[in-house]
Design a protein around this motif. Sequence first.
Motif, PDB file in Angstrom:
ATOM      1  N   VAL A  73     -23.459  16.634  -0.726  1.00  0.00           N
ATOM      2  CA  VAL A  73     -22.626  15.740   0.635  1.00  0.00           C
ATOM      3  C   VAL A  73     -22.824  14.250   0.377  1.00  0.00           C
ATOM      4  CG1 VAL A  73     -24.127  17.782   1.734  1.00  0.00           C
ATOM      5  CG2 VAL A  73     -24.740  15.793   1.131  1.00  0.00           C
ATOM      6  N   ALA A  74     -23.198  13.723  -0.219  1.00  0.00           N
ATOM      7  CA  ALA A  74     -22.743  12.423  -1.160  1.00  0.00           C
ATOM      8  C   ALA A  74     -22.691  11.977  -2.290  1.00  0.00           C
ATOM      9  CB  ALA A  74     -23.946  11.885  -0.375  1.00  0.00           C
TER      10      ALA A  74
ATOM     11  N   THR B 159     -18.851  16.400   7.382  1.00  0.00           N
ATOM     12  CA  THR B 159     -19.859  17.501   8.547  1.00  0.00           C
ATOM     13  C   THR B 159     -21.082  17.187   7.914  1.00  0.00           C
ATOM     14  OG1 THR B 159     -20.778  19.218   6.316  1.00  0.00           O
ATOM     15  CG2 THR B 159     -19.178  20.124   7.238  1.00  0.00           C
ATOM     16  N   HIS B 160     -21.473  15.655   7.027  1.00  0.00           N
ATOM     17  CA  HIS B 160     -22.828  15.184   6.772  1.00  0.00           C
ATOM     18  C   HIS B 160     -22.733  13.430   7.552  1.00  0.00           C
ATOM     19  CE1 HIS B 160     -23.569  18.816   5.346  1.00  0.00           C
ATOM     20  NE2 HIS B 160     -25.358  18.356   5.337  1.00  0.00           N
ATOM     21  N   ARG B 161     -20.828  12.957   7.890  1.00  0.00           N
ATOM     22  CA  ARG B 161     -20.694  11.910   8.088  1.00  0.00           C
ATOM     23  C   ARG B 161     -21.435  10.862   9.139  1.00  0.00           C
ATOM     24  NH1 ARG B 161     -14.877  12.222   7.231  1.00  0.00           N
ATOM     25  NH2 ARG B 161     -15.179  13.341   4.521  1.00  0.00           N
ATOM     26  N   GLU B 162     -22.275  11.600  10.113  1.00  0.00           N
ATOM     27  CA  GLU B 162     -22.702  11.096  11.439  1.00  0.00           C
ATOM     28  C   GLU B 162     -24.349  10.617  10.841  1.00  0.00           C
ATOM     29  OE1 GLU B 162     -20.706   9.446  14.009  1.00  0.00           O
ATOM     30  OE2 GLU B 162     -19.363  10.489  12.296  1.00  0.00           O
ATOM     31  N   ASN B 163     -24.702  11.051   9.497  1.00  0.00           N
ATOM     32  CA  ASN B 163     -26.319  11.022   9.174  1.00  0.00           C
ATOM     33  C   ASN B 163     -25.922   9.913   8.730  1.00  0.00           C
ATOM     34  OD1 ASN B 163     -26.840  13.962  10.110  1.00  0.00           O
ATOM     35  ND2 ASN B 163     -26.752  14.456   9.111  1.00  0.00           N
TER      36      ASN B 163
ATOM     37  N   ARG C 173     -23.728   5.119   4.581  1.00  0.00           N
ATOM     38  CA  ARG C 173     -24.675   3.676   4.468  1.00  0.00           C
ATOM     39  C   ARG C 173     -25.834   3.638   2.766  1.00  0.00           C
ATOM     40  NH1 ARG C 173     -24.956  -0.880   6.569  1.00  0.00           N
ATOM     41  NH2 ARG C 173     -23.297  -0.434   8.391  1.00  0.00           N
ATOM     42  N   CYS C 174     -26.396   5.053   2.771  1.00  0.00           N
ATOM     43  CA  CYS C 174     -27.559   4.895   2.137  1.00  0.00           C
ATOM     44  C   CYS C 174     -26.510   5.356   0.732  1.00  0.00           C
ATOM     45  CB  CYS C 174     -27.931   7.042   2.231  1.00  0.00           C
ATOM     46  SG  CYS C 174     -29.678   6.805   1.701  1.00  0.00           S
ATOM     47  N   VAL C 175     -25.815   6.221   0.211  1.00  0.00           N
ATOM     48  CA  VAL C 175     -24.798   6.415  -0.923  1.00  0.00           C
ATOM     49  C   VAL C 175     -24.392   4.734  -1.724  1.00  0.00           C
ATOM     50  CG1 VAL C 175     -21.889   6.542  -0.488  1.00  0.00           C
ATOM     51  CG2 VAL C 175     -22.989   6.949  -1.871  1.00  0.00           C
ATOM     52  N   MET C 176     -24.354   3.527  -0.352  1.00  0.00           N
ATOM     53  CA  MET C 176     -23.690   2.721  -0.728  1.00  0.00           C
ATOM     54  C   MET C 176     -24.737   1.650  -1.128  1.00  0.00           C
ATOM     55  SD  MET C 176     -20.957   1.983  -0.942  1.00  0.00           S
ATOM     56  CE  MET C 176     -20.705   0.555  -1.575  1.00  0.00           C
ATOM     57  N   LYS C 177     -25.748   1.985  -0.511  1.00  0.00           N
ATOM     58  CA  LYS C 177     -26.653   1.164  -0.899  1.00  0.00           C
ATOM     59  C   LYS C 177     -27.549   1.615  -2.117  1.00  0.00           C
ATOM     60  CE  LYS C 177     -29.018  -0.030   3.592  1.00  0.00           C
ATOM     61  NZ  LYS C 177     -29.728  -0.405   4.336  1.00  0.00           N
TER      62      LYS C 177
ATOM     63  N   MET D 255     -32.886  12.925   9.116  1.00  0.00           N
ATOM     64  CA  MET D 255     -32.714  14.054   7.312  1.00  0.00           C
ATOM     65  C   MET D 255     -31.964  13.142   6.393  1.00  0.00           C
ATOM     66  SD  MET D 255     -29.466  17.212   8.170  1.00  0.00           S
ATOM     67  CE  MET D 255     -29.218  17.235   9.810  1.00  0.00           C
ATOM     68  N   SER D 256     -32.519  13.809   5.109  1.00  0.00           N
ATOM     69  CA  SER D 256     -32.970  12.895   4.208  1.00  0.00           C
ATOM     70  C   SER D 256     -32.222  13.365   2.825  1.00  0.00           C
ATOM     71  CB  SER D 256     -33.994  11.641   3.913  1.00  0.00           C
ATOM     72  OG  SER D 256     -35.174  12.871   3.311  1.00  0.00           O
ATOM     73  N   LEU D 257     -31.033  12.729   2.086  1.00  0.00           N
ATOM     74  CA  LEU D 257     -31.129  12.920   1.032  1.00  0.00           C
ATOM     75  C   LEU D 257     -31.949  13.056  -0.400  1.00  0.00           C
ATOM     76  CD1 LEU D 257     -27.211  12.356   1.316  1.00  0.00           C
ATOM     77  CD2 LEU D 257     -28.669  14.392   2.148  1.00  0.00           C
TER      78      LEU D 257
END
Length: 148
Positions: A59-60, A81-85, A89-93, A1-3
């Motif tokens: 969600v982020a 509900t979306h933490r194991e995805n 790490r994605c938002v921090m990058k 899944m991606s955002l």
Amino acid sequence: MSLSWQKLSWEQLSKAQLYQILVLRAEVFVVEQECAYQDLDDQDQKATHLLGYQKQQLVAYARVFLEKKPCVIGRVVVAKTHRENGFGRCVMKKCLALIPVNKTAHISAQEHLKEFYESLGFRQSDVGYLEDGIPHIPMQIPPKNAIA
């Protein structure tokens, strides 16, 4: 899944987006973490806002202060509900990609997330402290052009 991501200034945020941000921050920081604190700190107007959506649901999120020295990343949040995805790490990058190459990035990290932030290149920069009853540590990542 991606955002799908949006990077917005205060002026670009719609009322609906601001409401979604405040709901997500309250769900996690106030309700889930049981922390009564003043979220509305008169700083959102000065930040760049990163919003991560999945099917039109926020969600982020994080806010970044690019004009501060060092740059500051804050209010980093991912819906429970979306933490194991891997979205944290994605938002921090995404945040780190906004930091100019010659500037240091700072984050006030919840202590239990120290290893996570270290995996992104952050290092503890001072002693820990309590913020709103939660142990935090200051962490920084050096300018990109200083990384060997």
